[in-house]
Design a protein around this motif. Structure first.
Motif, mmCIF file in Angstrom:
data_model
loop_
_atom_site.group_PDB
_atom_site.id
_atom_site.type_symbol
_atom_site.label_atom_id
_atom_site.label_comp_id
_atom_site.label_asym_id
_atom_site.label_seq_id
_atom_site.Cartn_x
_atom_site.Cartn_y
_atom_site.Cartn_z
ATOM 1 N N GLU A 163 -31.416 14.240 -21.254
ATOM 2 C CA GLU A 163 -30.769 12.927 -21.222
ATOM 3 C C GLU A 163 -30.482 12.390 -22.616
ATOM 4 N N ALA A 164 -31.206 12.882 -23.624
ATOM 5 C CA ALA A 164 -31.014 12.416 -24.990
ATOM 6 C C ALA A 164 -30.023 13.281 -25.769
ATOM 7 N N ILE A 165 -29.453 14.258 -25.095
ATOM 8 C CA ILE A 165 -28.526 15.188 -25.744
ATOM 9 C C ILE A 165 -27.094 14.797 -25.387
ATOM 10 N N ALA A 166 -26.236 14.713 -26.387
ATOM 11 C CA ALA A 166 -24.826 14.393 -26.154
ATOM 12 C C ALA A 166 -24.133 15.538 -25.422
ATOM 13 N N ASP A 167 -23.007 15.221 -24.772
ATOM 14 C CA ASP A 167 -22.272 16.252 -24.028
ATOM 15 C C ASP A 167 -21.891 17.430 -24.911
ATOM 16 N N TYR A 168 -21.405 17.149 -26.125
ATOM 17 C CA TYR A 168 -20.970 18.262 -26.979
ATOM 18 C C TYR A 168 -22.158 19.114 -27.419
ATOM 19 N N GLU A 169 -23.352 18.494 -27.549
ATOM 20 C CA GLU A 169 -24.538 19.258 -27.925
ATOM 21 C C GLU A 169 -24.997 20.149 -26.778
ATOM 22 N N MET A 172 -23.000 21.326 -24.614
ATOM 23 C CA MET A 172 -21.984 22.372 -24.598
ATOM 24 C C MET A 172 -22.319 23.443 -25.626
ATOM 25 N N GLU A 173 -22.756 23.028 -26.806
ATOM 26 C CA GLU A 173 -23.184 23.996 -27.822
ATOM 27 C C GLU A 173 -24.310 24.884 -27.299
ATOM 28 N N LEU A 174 -25.323 24.255 -26.701
ATOM 29 C CA LEU A 174 -26.472 25.014 -26.204
ATOM 30 C C LEU A 174 -26.054 26.070 -25.187
ATOM 31 N N VAL A 175 -25.091 25.719 -24.339
ATOM 32 C CA VAL A 175 -24.595 26.667 -23.343
ATOM 33 C C VAL A 175 -23.827 27.807 -24.015
ATOM 34 N N LEU A 176 -23.098 27.479 -25.069
ATOM 35 C CA LEU A 176 -22.258 28.488 -25.727
ATOM 36 C C LEU A 176 -23.046 29.403 -26.664
ATOM 37 N N PRO A 221 -17.656 22.568 -33.740
ATOM 38 C CA PRO A 221 -16.248 22.172 -33.611
ATOM 39 C C PRO A 221 -15.645 22.562 -32.259
ATOM 40 N N LEU A 222 -15.980 23.756 -31.776
ATOM 41 C CA LEU A 222 -15.446 24.209 -30.485
ATOM 42 C C LEU A 222 -15.995 23.350 -29.347
ATOM 43 N N ALA A 223 -17.291 23.042 -29.402
ATOM 44 C CA ALA A 223 -17.896 22.215 -28.356
ATOM 45 C C ALA A 223 -17.250 20.834 -28.329
ATOM 46 N N LYS A 224 -17.039 20.241 -29.486
ATOM 47 C CA LYS A 224 -16.402 18.925 -29.556
ATOM 48 C C LYS A 224 -14.954 18.982 -29.075
ATOM 49 N N ILE A 280 -14.961 19.051 -25.196
ATOM 50 C CA ILE A 280 -15.251 17.739 -24.624
ATOM 51 C C ILE A 280 -14.056 16.813 -24.798
ATOM 52 N N ALA A 281 -13.412 16.864 -25.969
ATOM 53 C CA ALA A 281 -12.250 16.006 -26.218
ATOM 54 C C ALA A 281 -11.080 16.370 -25.308
ATOM 55 N N GLU A 282 -10.890 17.665 -25.069
ATOM 56 C CA GLU A 282 -9.748 18.108 -24.273
ATOM 57 C C GLU A 282 -9.939 17.861 -22.781
ATOM 58 N N PHE A 283 -11.166 18.091 -22.273
ATOM 59 C CA PHE A 283 -11.395 17.993 -20.831
ATOM 60 C C PHE A 283 -12.041 16.675 -20.408
ATOM 61 N N GLY A 284 -12.752 16.007 -21.329
ATOM 62 C CA GLY A 284 -13.263 14.686 -21.023
ATOM 63 C C GLY A 284 -14.773 14.546 -20.960
ATOM 64 N N SER A 285 -15.475 15.575 -20.514
ATOM 65 C CA SER A 285 -16.931 15.515 -20.392
ATOM 66 C C SER A 285 -17.457 16.926 -20.182
ATOM 67 N N PHE A 286 -18.786 17.076 -20.271
ATOM 68 C CA PHE A 286 -19.395 18.386 -20.005
ATOM 69 C C PHE A 286 -19.066 18.851 -18.593
ATOM 70 N N ALA A 287 -19.220 17.941 -17.616
ATOM 71 C CA ALA A 287 -18.955 18.305 -16.225
ATOM 72 C C ALA A 287 -17.506 18.734 -16.030
ATOM 73 N N GLU A 288 -16.580 18.071 -16.720
ATOM 74 C CA GLU A 288 -15.175 18.427 -16.567
ATOM 75 C C GLU A 288 -14.845 19.754 -17.237
ATOM 76 N N VAL A 289 -15.583 20.103 -18.289
ATOM 77 C CA VAL A 289 -15.375 21.417 -18.921
ATOM 78 C C VAL A 289 -15.742 22.526 -17.947
ATOM 79 N N ILE A 290 -16.972 22.495 -17.418
ATOM 80 C CA ILE A 290 -17.382 23.599 -16.535
ATOM 81 C C ILE A 290 -16.672 23.526 -15.182
ATOM 82 N N GLY A 291 -16.141 22.355 -14.827
ATOM 83 C CA GLY A 291 -15.405 22.228 -13.572
ATOM 84 C C GLY A 291 -13.939 22.572 -13.686
#
Length: 243
Positions: free
Chosen positions: A41-47, A49-53, A64-67, A70-81
Motif C-alpha cells: 500500500e505504500a508503494i507507488a504504481d510505477y514502483e 510496475m518496476e518490481l514486476v518487471l 523510466p519504462l515503468a513510469k 503508468i502514464a500511457e495506460f493510467g494505472s498499474f491495473a490498467e497496464v496489466i489489464g
C-alpha cells in the motif's frame, strides 16, 4: 582496509568503469527491501510496475519504462489489464514481457474469483465488485457476464454470455433464462462493462434489465442486481432504484 565504493555512488578516480556495478543494481535491492518493510500500500504504481518487471528485464534501469507504462495506460491495473498486442508495441516491452504481464492479470482475476465462487455473494458484496472490476474494468469491448446463484445465493457459475463492440453488447433475455435453468440457478447477478470508463447506466441498460426480470420472474429466478463496471467505478441498477 576501507570498503570499496557503494554500488549507487560514482566510482573513485582511477576505478575501471567495468568494475562499477550499474546504479540500478542498488536501486532494485532497495526497492525490494522497502516493499518488504512497508508493504504494497505504500508503494507507488510505477514502483510496483518496476518490481514486476525486474525478473522479466534484467540488467536495465526500469524506472523510466515503468513510469511510461503508468502514464500511457493510467494505472498499474490498467497496464496489466491492457490487450496483449497493445502492450507488446510499447518500446522496451515486446511480446515476451507482454505475455508475462497478461499471465499476471490472469492470476489477479483468478485470485479475485476465488473470493467469490461458492460463497454467499450478498454477504460479501465488496468481493463481488472487486472480482468484476478485475475481470472487466479494462476490457476494450463490452462484455455481458452473468453470475448464477443457488438457493443460498452462492455463485455456482460465472460466464461471459456475450461480447460486443465498444459501446454495445447484444443480450437475449430468453437465452439468459435458458442457461439459468440448465444450471438450476435460482438467482442471477447481471454484469457488464462500459469501455468508455463511465459506469452510468444507459436507457438501453435499464430496458434490457427489465426484460430479463420479466422473463425470469415467472420461472422463479430472481435478478438481484445489474452491475455496470467502468474504469472510473461501478454502478448498481438496484442501488439506483432502476430495477
Amino acid at each position: 582496509m576501507p570498503d570499496g565504493p557503494a554500488p549507487d555512488r560514482p566510482a573513485d578516480a582511477g576505478t575501471p568503469a567495468s568494475a562499477v556495478p550499474p546504479h540500478y543494481v542498488g536501486h532494485r535491492e532497495r526497492l525490494r527491501q522497502r516493499f518488504s518493510a512497508v508493504g504494497p500500500e505504500a508503494i507507488a504504481d510505477y514502483e510496483l510496475m518496476e518490481l514486476v518487471l525486474f525478473p522479466l528485464i534484467p540488467q536495465k534501469d526500469l524506472k523510466p519504462l515503468a513510469k511510461q507504462l503508468i502514464a500511457e495506460f493510467g494505472s498499474f491495473a490498467e497496464v496489466i489489464g491492457a490487450p496483449e498486442a497493445r502492450l507488446a508495441r510499447v518500446k522496451g516491452i515486446g511480446p515476451k514481457v507482454a505475455l508475462n504481464l497478461k499471465i499476471l492479470h490472469a492470476a489477479a482475476k483468478r485470485l479475485a474469483r476465488g473470493a467469490v465462487l461458492k460463497r454467499p455473494v450478498l454477504s460479501s458484496w465488496s468481493a463481488v465488485i472487486d472480482y468484476c472490476r478485475a475481470a472487466m474494468a479494462f476490457e476494450e469491448k463490452e462484455q455481458f457476464r452473468i453470475l448464477f446463484l443457488d438457493k443460498k445465493n452462492a455463485v455456482i457459475a460465472d460466464e461471459v454470455q456475450q461480447t460486443g463492440t465498444v459501446d454495445h453488447t447484444p443480450v437475449y433475455p430468453r437465452e439468459v433464462v435458458k442457461r439459468a435453468l440448465e444450471l438450476s440457478a435460482t438467482a442471477l447477478i447481471l454484469v457488464h462493462n462500459h469501455p468508455s470508463g463511465d459506469p452510468t447506466p444507459s436507457r438501453a441498460d435499464v430496458t434490457m434489465t427489465k426484460q430479463i426480470v420479466d422473463v425470469a420472474g415467472p420461472l422463479g429466478i430472481a435478478v438481484h442486481d445489474h452491475i455496470i463496471i467502468g474504469r472510473d467505478g461501478h454502478a448498481s441498477l438496484k442501488g439506483l432504484r432502476l430495477m
